[in-house]
Design an enzyme around this catalytic site. Structure first.
Site, PDB file in Angstrom:
ATOM      1  N   GLY A   1       0.992  -1.547  -0.296  1.00 29.71           N
ATOM      2  CA  GLY A   1      -0.079  -0.084   0.106  1.00 29.71           C
ATOM      3  C   GLY A   1       0.715   1.249   0.040  1.00 29.71           C
ATOM      4  O   GLY A   1       0.762   2.557  -0.656  1.00 29.71           O
TER       5      GLY A   1
ATOM      6  N   ASP B   1      -4.384   1.758  10.800  1.00 33.67           N
ATOM      7  CA  ASP B   1      -5.273   1.078  11.139  1.00 33.67           C
ATOM      8  C   ASP B   1      -6.038   1.083  11.989  1.00 33.67           C
ATOM      9  O   ASP B   1      -6.131   1.519  13.129  1.00 33.67           O
ATOM     10  CB  ASP B   1      -5.832   0.374   9.793  1.00 33.67           C
ATOM     11  CG  ASP B   1      -7.989   0.089  10.313  1.00 33.67           C
ATOM     12  OD1 ASP B   1      -8.385   0.031  10.643  1.00 33.67           O
ATOM     13  OD2 ASP B   1      -8.048  -0.903   8.765  1.00 33.67           O
TER      14      ASP B   1
END
Ligand code: PRP
Length: 183
Positions: free
Chosen positions: A46, A105
């Protein structure tokens, strides 16, 4: 763009992202300009877009390295079990490490990787993440540098994927639920 039709809402445009990345780059440059032996560690996959942009806003010499990690049981919740798919190419002992992520996250990935890398005796470790989603935090990990605090929605683009797609979307958007919900 063909991918636009799957996006419910644009959260950050290309221009907004570029402006913010430049600001983070300036901040990091201020903090590291007197340091030697700095290495940026991008956490694949990512982080690849943020890494490419951020690194070009850093005005000091640094090395670039990558690790690939993935967690099991992603989706609505992550299991916390992290698997290292690719380790760093070079040693980091004595180096000032900046971990570069697209999103923080639950914190499981960076908690695990920070522990592993700390054991290799770097001079320091800091975290730079473009997106921070504190609502979902399970581990007590905080970013030293972050771009935007995002709501708990399914965000894609600028490196972030859904089922390995949308990483190449040049902006960050919220995915339409019908794209990932099975009827
Ligand atoms: C994503 C993201 C972070 C991690 C953050 O990676 O790139 O590495 O999840 O989540 P956490 O804070 O809950 O651990 P993912 O495992 O989806 O792999 P990817 O980078 O290849 O998309």
């Amino acid at each position: 763009m063909r991918m636009d039709r799957d996006i419910a809402e644009v959260l950050y445009t290309q221009e907004e992202i570029q402006r913010r990345v430049a600001q983070i780059g300036a901040e990091i440059t201020r903090d590291y300009q007197d340091k030697d032996n700095v290495v940026l560690v991008g956490i694949l996959r990512g982080s690849y877009v943020f890494m490419a942009d951020l690194s070009r806003h850093l005005d000091f010499p640094c090395r670039i390295d990558f690790m690939a990690a993935s967690s099991y049981g992603k989706g609505t919740s992550s299991s916390g079990q992290i698997e290292i798919k690719k380790d760093l190419t070079d040693p980091i002992n004595g180096a000032h490490v900046i971990l570069v992520e697209d999103i923080l996250d639950s914190g499981n990935t960076l908690d695990y990787l920070s522990k592993i890398l700390t054991a290799r005796n770097p001079a320091s470790i800091r975290i730079a993440t473009l997106l921070d989603k504190p609502e979902r935090r399970v581990k007590s990990v905080t970013a030293d540098y972050y771009g935007f605090v995002v709501p708990d929605a399914f965000v894609v683009g600028y490196g972030l994927d859904y089922a390995e797609h949308y990483r190449n979307l040049p902006y960050i958007g919220i995915l339409k639920p019908e794209v990932y919900e099975t009827p």
